[in-house]
Design an enzyme around this catalytic site. Structure first.
Site, short mmCIF file in Angstrom:
data_model
loop_
_atom_site.label_atom_id
_atom_site.label_comp_id
_atom_site.label_asym_id
_atom_site.label_seq_id
_atom_site.Cartn_x
_atom_site.Cartn_y
_atom_site.Cartn_z
N TYR A 148 -64.44 56.18 -95.24
CA TYR A 148 -65.29 56.57 -96.08
C TYR A 148 -65.71 55.62 -97.01
O TYR A 148 -64.64 54.73 -97.59
CB TYR A 148 -64.91 57.47 -95.92
CG TYR A 148 -63.67 57.98 -96.70
CD1 TYR A 148 -63.53 57.63 -98.27
CD2 TYR A 148 -62.56 57.96 -96.17
CE1 TYR A 148 -62.17 58.71 -98.96
CE2 TYR A 148 -61.17 58.33 -97.08
CZ TYR A 148 -61.24 58.61 -98.07
OH TYR A 148 -60.42 58.39 -98.69
N HIS A 163 -50.16 60.86 -107.19
CA HIS A 163 -51.09 60.54 -106.08
C HIS A 163 -50.72 59.67 -104.69
O HIS A 163 -50.18 59.98 -103.80
CB HIS A 163 -52.35 60.10 -106.30
CG HIS A 163 -53.33 59.49 -105.12
ND1 HIS A 163 -52.94 58.88 -103.85
CD2 HIS A 163 -54.69 60.35 -104.80
CE1 HIS A 163 -54.36 58.35 -103.67
NE2 HIS A 163 -54.53 59.68 -103.22
#
Length: 302
Positions: free
Chosen positions: A200, A223
């Site tokens: 993506y 993250h």
């Protein structure tokens, strides 16, 4: 899970017994290894630089190989993802299909690019059937992009392409990681292709790049730690500034597609996710030889 630290996503820091970071990070957009060890930039309490782990050290997979990050960063590393939809049934003859596929493979290989994979993306969405992923590596400037254009034309000008239409295409390149230069995308970092790939493109919010580096770094650290249980997933985060309508692209590769799903869901729990303004379309599929894909398509009756 391997990831880069570009200032656009998360970094991945799992600690080994002596507190050094050993994995590279994870997605919701970009990643890399964090600084550890008392807050010093190199990871050691005394500020000495820590060794960036190689692909096989991260994944434990014997198919992966170690590469020299300096050599990778010194050259041109470009990549191409293109997606096609079949529009008419293929010929009934398997021999005819084999000839068409051989023509495509020969023409693409003649351009000097590397075929990372052909992917069956049918059923994952209604408007796509085939995704290709090519890479090109050169020491001369501009050569890699030119090779990929030639490879793309080799596909779309082929007889096989008469049965398909292009629905998406984006070219991207490796940009040396902002916070940790030795971190590499999987496709250029020695990671062997996996059975499944989810691809993506994405754009950060406009204020992301204006944030202080310390603020971005903290979010990327969170993250990366969040993705520490997915070291088997290979991640290629590549830049596409000025090459497309996007800023970055992400390719997630794993032998088990549920691992791709799992890591992407896990990374929705990070603050960095708030700084994404667009991250579609998704193209997901199983890697296979082009002939295998072609023989699975609808064919005219004998």
């Amino acid at each position: 899970m391997n990831h880069q630290h570009h200032g656009h996503g998360g970094c991945g820091c799992k600690k080994n017994g002596n507190g050094h970071g050993v994995n590279a990070a994870h997605t919701s957009h970009g990643a890399g290894q964090c600084s550890q060890g008392g807050g010093h930039p190199g990871g050691h309490p005394g500020g000495h630089p820590m060794k960036t782990p190689s692909a096989p050290e991260i994944s434990g997979d014997p198919r992966d190989v170690a590469v020299n990050p300096d050599e990778v960063n010194a050259r041109q590393n470009f990549s191409l993802h293109s997606v096609f939809q079949t529009i008419v049934p293929l010929p009934p003859s398997e021999e005819k299909i084999k000839v068409m596929v051989d023509q495509v493979n020969d023409a693409v290989n003649a351009t000097g690019v590397q075929i990372r994979g052909w992917y069956d993306v049918s059923a994952f969405r209604p408007d796509a059937d085939l995704m290709l992923w090519f890479t090109a590596i050169d020491t001369e400037k501009n050569v890699s992009a030119d090779r990929l254009q030639k490879a793309y034309r080799a596909v779309v000008n082929s007889e096989l392409a008469e049965y398909m239409v292009p629905v998406f295409s984006v070219m991207e390149a490796h940009m040396t990681a902002e916070f940790n230069a030795p971190h590499l995308p999987a496709c250029f970092g020695g990671w062997h292709p996996r059975a499944y790939c989810a691809f993506y493109p994405f754009n950060r919010t406009f204020d992301w790049y204006y944030l202080p580096k310390s603020r971005r770094g903290a979010m990327l650290k969170e993250h990366g730690i969040n993705g520490k249980d997915y070291n088997d997933v290979a991640v290629s985060t590549l830049a596409t500034f000025a090459l497309s309508d996007y800023e970055w692209t992400v390719s997630l590769e794993a032998d088990d597609i549920s691992r791709v799903m799992g890591v992407l869901r896990k990374q929705r729990d990070c603050e960095a996710r708030l700084f994404v303004r667009e991250d579609t379309p998704f193209y997901t599929g199983k890697r296979m030889e082009l002939l295998e894909w072609a023989l699975k398509q609808k064919r005219l009756a004998q």
